[in-house]
Scaffold this motif. Structure first.
Motif, mmCIF file in Angstrom:
data_model
loop_
_atom_site.group_PDB
_atom_site.id
_atom_site.type_symbol
_atom_site.label_atom_id
_atom_site.label_comp_id
_atom_site.label_asym_id
_atom_site.label_seq_id
_atom_site.Cartn_x
_atom_site.Cartn_y
_atom_site.Cartn_z
ATOM 1 N N THR A 1 1.261 -1.267 0.575
ATOM 2 C CA THR A 1 0.436 0.032 0.320
ATOM 3 C C THR A 1 0.937 1.640 0.037
ATOM 4 N N ASP A 2 0.388 2.408 -0.892
ATOM 5 C CA ASP A 2 1.329 3.544 -0.590
ATOM 6 C C ASP A 2 1.008 4.622 0.035
ATOM 7 N N TYR A 3 2.315 5.041 1.022
ATOM 8 C CA TYR A 3 2.283 5.786 2.128
ATOM 9 C C TYR A 3 2.551 6.687 1.817
ATOM 10 N N ARG B 1 -2.936 8.419 2.079
ATOM 11 C CA ARG B 1 -3.312 8.824 1.927
ATOM 12 C C ARG B 1 -5.573 8.317 1.489
ATOM 13 N N ASP B 2 -5.313 7.010 0.532
ATOM 14 C CA ASP B 2 -5.726 6.090 0.035
ATOM 15 C C ASP B 2 -6.619 5.075 1.218
ATOM 16 N N GLY B 3 -7.244 5.506 2.592
ATOM 17 C CA GLY B 3 -7.954 4.890 3.697
ATOM 18 C C GLY B 3 -8.075 3.213 3.276
ATOM 19 N N SER B 4 -9.452 3.775 1.781
ATOM 20 C CA SER B 4 -9.926 2.367 1.735
ATOM 21 C C SER B 4 -9.754 1.435 0.632
ATOM 22 N N ALA B 5 -8.188 1.680 0.652
ATOM 23 C CA ALA B 5 -7.102 0.335 -0.157
ATOM 24 C C ALA B 5 -7.676 -0.261 1.128
ATOM 25 N N ASP C 1 -9.641 8.241 5.163
ATOM 26 C CA ASP C 1 -11.196 7.831 4.772
ATOM 27 C C ASP C 1 -11.538 8.673 3.953
ATOM 28 N N ASP C 2 -11.370 10.010 4.243
ATOM 29 C CA ASP C 2 -11.923 11.106 3.400
ATOM 30 C C ASP C 2 -11.240 12.506 3.258
ATOM 31 N N PRO C 3 -10.426 13.050 2.588
ATOM 32 C CA PRO C 3 -9.542 13.996 2.743
ATOM 33 C C PRO C 3 -10.232 14.868 1.798
#
Length: 214
Positions: A2-4, A25-29, A52-54
Protein backbone atom coordinates in the motif's frame (compact mmCIF):
# COMPACT_ATOMS: atom_id res chain seq x y z
CA UNK A 1 2.47 -2.78 -0.87
CA UNK A 2 0.00 0.00 0.00
CA UNK A 3 1.25 3.49 -0.88
CA UNK A 4 1.99 5.79 2.04
CA UNK A 5 3.76 9.06 2.82
CA UNK A 6 6.33 9.48 5.57
CA UNK A 7 6.38 12.76 7.47
CA UNK A 8 8.43 14.09 10.35
CA UNK A 9 6.31 16.09 12.78
CA UNK A 10 7.43 18.62 15.43
CA UNK A 11 10.78 19.17 13.74
CA UNK A 12 13.43 21.41 15.24
CA UNK A 13 14.19 24.95 13.98
CA UNK A 14 16.45 23.63 11.20
CA UNK A 15 13.92 21.08 9.99
CA UNK A 16 15.67 18.13 11.63
CA UNK A 17 14.45 15.57 14.13
CA UNK A 18 10.69 15.28 14.66
CA UNK A 19 8.65 12.11 15.06
CA UNK A 20 8.11 9.99 11.96
CA UNK A 21 4.54 9.40 10.84
CA UNK A 22 3.11 7.14 8.16
CA UNK A 23 0.05 8.42 6.28
CA UNK A 24 -2.00 6.23 3.93
CA UNK A 25 -3.88 8.79 1.86
CA UNK A 26 -6.24 6.20 0.34
CA UNK A 27 -7.71 4.54 3.41
CA UNK A 28 -10.18 2.64 1.22
CA UNK A 29 -7.28 0.46 0.08
CA UNK A 30 -7.35 -1.14 3.54
CA UNK A 31 -10.95 -0.88 4.79
CA UNK A 32 -10.74 -3.43 7.60
CA UNK A 33 -9.33 -2.58 11.03
CA UNK A 34 -7.34 -5.81 11.07
CA UNK A 35 -5.66 -4.85 7.77
CA UNK A 36 -4.80 -1.39 9.08
CA UNK A 37 -3.44 -2.75 12.32
CA UNK A 38 -1.28 -5.24 10.43
CA UNK A 39 0.18 -2.49 8.22
CA UNK A 40 0.83 -0.21 11.22
CA UNK A 41 2.73 -3.05 12.86
CA UNK A 42 4.69 -3.76 9.67
CA UNK A 43 5.64 -0.10 9.14
CA UNK A 44 6.70 0.27 12.77
CA UNK A 45 6.07 4.00 13.19
CA UNK A 46 4.83 5.17 16.57
CA UNK A 47 1.60 6.02 14.68
CA UNK A 48 0.20 5.42 11.21
CA UNK A 49 -2.80 7.38 9.85
CA UNK A 50 -5.38 6.11 7.35
CA UNK A 51 -7.28 8.89 5.55
CA UNK A 52 -10.90 7.86 4.95
CA UNK A 53 -12.12 11.16 3.49
CA UNK A 54 -9.51 13.77 2.50
CA UNK A 55 -12.07 16.57 2.00
CA UNK A 56 -13.60 16.15 5.46
CA UNK A 57 -10.27 15.21 6.98
CA UNK A 58 -11.67 11.93 8.33
CA UNK A 59 -8.79 9.91 9.76
CA UNK A 60 -8.15 6.63 11.57
CA UNK A 61 -5.01 6.37 13.76
CA UNK A 62 -3.04 3.26 14.78
CA UNK A 63 0.05 2.46 16.81
CA UNK A 64 1.79 -0.84 15.99
CA UNK A 65 -0.50 -2.57 18.49
CA UNK A 66 -3.72 -0.57 18.94
CA UNK A 67 -6.17 1.96 17.47
CA UNK A 68 -6.28 5.46 18.95
CA UNK A 69 -9.30 7.80 18.98
CA UNK A 70 -6.91 10.80 18.93
CA UNK A 71 -3.18 11.47 18.83
CA UNK A 72 -1.27 14.74 18.58
CA UNK A 73 1.57 14.34 16.11
CA UNK A 74 -0.56 12.29 13.65
CA UNK A 75 -3.17 15.05 13.59
CA UNK A 76 -0.61 17.84 13.16
CA UNK A 77 1.14 15.94 10.37
CA UNK A 78 -2.02 14.93 8.53
CA UNK A 79 -3.52 18.43 8.80
CA UNK A 80 -0.37 19.78 7.16
CA UNK A 81 -0.38 17.10 4.43
CA UNK A 82 -4.07 17.50 3.53
CA UNK A 83 -4.15 21.28 4.13
CA UNK A 84 -7.63 21.13 5.67
CA UNK A 85 -9.27 23.37 8.32
CA UNK A 86 -10.26 20.43 10.49
CA UNK A 87 -9.85 16.70 10.98
CA UNK A 88 -12.58 14.28 11.99
CA UNK A 89 -11.31 11.71 14.49
CA UNK A 90 -13.22 9.14 16.57
CA UNK A 91 -12.63 11.42 19.58
CA UNK A 92 -14.11 14.52 17.92
CA UNK A 93 -13.47 17.29 15.40
CA UNK A 94 -9.95 18.70 15.56
CA UNK A 95 -9.50 22.28 14.35
CA UNK A 96 -6.40 22.96 12.22
CA UNK A 97 -4.60 26.03 10.91
CA UNK A 98 -1.35 27.02 9.23
CA UNK A 99 0.76 29.85 10.68
CA UNK A 100 3.95 30.40 8.73
CA UNK A 101 6.27 27.46 9.34
CA UNK A 102 3.99 25.97 12.00
CA UNK A 103 0.90 23.79 11.71
CA UNK A 104 -1.50 23.96 14.65
CA UNK A 105 -4.35 21.77 15.83
CA UNK A 106 -6.88 22.43 18.58
CA UNK A 107 -8.00 19.52 20.73
CA UNK A 108 -9.35 18.65 24.15
CA UNK A 109 -7.17 17.13 26.89
CA UNK A 110 -9.76 14.47 27.69
CA UNK A 111 -9.18 13.04 24.20
CA UNK A 112 -5.58 12.21 25.07
CA UNK A 113 -4.85 8.72 26.41
CA UNK A 114 -3.75 8.55 30.06
CA UNK A 115 -0.15 9.61 30.67
CA UNK A 116 1.98 9.77 33.80
CA UNK A 117 3.44 13.30 33.88
CA UNK A 118 6.61 13.02 35.98
CA UNK A 119 8.47 16.22 36.85
CA UNK A 120 12.23 16.30 37.50
CA UNK A 121 14.31 19.02 39.08
CA UNK A 122 16.62 19.70 36.13
CA UNK A 123 16.87 19.01 32.39
CA UNK A 124 20.05 17.03 33.09
CA UNK A 125 18.04 14.53 35.13
CA UNK A 126 15.62 14.08 32.23
CA UNK A 127 18.53 13.65 29.79
CA UNK A 128 20.08 10.95 32.01
CA UNK A 129 16.95 8.79 32.25
CA UNK A 130 17.18 5.19 31.08
CA UNK A 131 14.26 3.65 29.18
CA UNK A 132 11.96 2.12 31.81
CA UNK A 133 10.56 -1.41 31.45
CA UNK A 134 7.18 -1.81 29.71
CA UNK A 135 4.30 -0.61 31.84
CA UNK A 136 2.97 2.89 32.37
CA UNK A 137 3.25 5.64 29.73
CA UNK A 138 5.65 8.23 31.21
CA UNK A 139 6.16 11.84 30.12
CA UNK A 140 9.29 12.98 31.96
CA UNK A 141 9.83 16.74 32.07
CA UNK A 142 11.70 19.57 33.75
CA UNK A 143 11.78 23.32 33.41
CA UNK A 144 14.55 24.70 31.22
CA UNK A 145 13.31 28.24 31.89
CA UNK A 146 10.08 28.44 33.88
CA UNK A 147 9.59 32.16 33.38
CA UNK A 148 9.75 31.70 29.59
CA UNK A 149 7.66 28.49 29.58
CA UNK A 150 10.52 26.41 28.17
CA UNK A 151 10.41 22.70 29.01
CA UNK A 152 12.73 19.73 28.50
CA UNK A 153 10.82 16.47 28.01
CA UNK A 154 11.18 12.83 27.03
CA UNK A 155 8.38 10.33 26.38
CA UNK A 156 8.44 6.63 27.20
CA UNK A 157 5.34 4.81 25.86
CA UNK A 158 5.89 1.73 28.02
CA UNK A 159 4.72 -0.51 25.19
CA UNK A 160 6.26 -3.81 24.25
CA UNK A 161 6.29 -3.08 20.50
CA UNK A 162 9.87 -1.96 19.91
CA UNK A 163 9.17 1.77 20.44
CA UNK A 164 11.08 2.57 23.62
CA UNK A 165 10.89 6.37 23.32
CA UNK A 166 8.73 8.74 21.28
CA UNK A 167 10.70 11.62 19.78
CA UNK A 168 7.73 14.01 19.94
CA UNK A 169 4.24 13.56 21.37
CA UNK A 170 1.49 16.14 21.00
CA UNK A 171 -1.10 14.45 23.24
CA UNK A 172 1.26 14.42 26.23
CA UNK A 173 2.15 18.07 25.56
CA UNK A 174 -1.57 18.89 25.65
CA UNK A 175 -1.93 17.20 29.04
CA UNK A 176 1.09 19.02 30.45
CA UNK A 177 -0.23 22.35 29.14
CA UNK A 178 -3.56 21.69 30.83
CA UNK A 179 -1.90 20.82 34.13
CA UNK A 180 0.34 23.90 34.11
CA UNK A 181 -2.27 26.23 32.62
CA UNK A 182 0.12 28.12 30.36
CA UNK A 183 1.70 28.17 26.92
CA UNK A 184 4.79 26.00 26.57
CA UNK A 185 7.81 25.68 24.29
CA UNK A 186 8.87 22.05 24.64
CA UNK A 187 12.22 20.57 23.63
CA UNK A 188 11.47 16.85 23.45
CA UNK A 189 13.59 13.87 22.52
CA UNK A 190 16.83 14.52 20.68
CA UNK A 191 15.91 17.79 19.01
CA UNK A 192 12.16 18.17 18.43
CA UNK A 193 10.13 21.28 19.24
CA UNK A 194 6.47 21.41 20.30
CA UNK A 195 4.56 24.63 20.96
CA UNK A 196 1.32 24.76 22.95
CA UNK A 197 -1.21 27.36 24.04
CA UNK A 198 -4.30 27.03 26.26
CA UNK A 199 -7.54 28.17 24.63
CA UNK A 200 -10.98 29.12 26.02
CA UNK A 201 -13.34 26.47 27.39
CA UNK A 202 -10.61 23.90 28.03
CA UNK A 203 -9.28 23.54 24.49
CA UNK A 204 -5.52 23.43 23.84
CA UNK A 205 -3.60 24.28 20.69
CA UNK A 206 -0.46 22.33 19.85
CA UNK A 207 1.77 23.16 16.92
CA UNK A 208 5.01 22.38 15.19
CA UNK A 209 6.92 22.10 11.95
CA UNK A 210 6.24 19.26 9.49
CA UNK A 211 8.57 17.90 6.81
CA UNK A 212 7.71 15.42 4.05
CA UNK A 213 10.37 12.72 4.31
CA UNK A 214 9.26 10.61 1.36
Amino acid sequence: MTDYDVLRVFCGPGGGYGNELGVVRDGSALPERSERQALALKLGFSETVFVDDPERGAVDIYTPTLRLPFAGHPCVGTAWLLDVPELTTPAGVVGARQDGEFTWIEARPEWAPPRTLRQYATPAEVDALAVPPPGEWIYAWAWEDESAGRVRARAFPGRDDGIDEDEATGAAAILLTTRLGRALNIHQGTGSQILTAPQPEGWVEVGGRVVLER
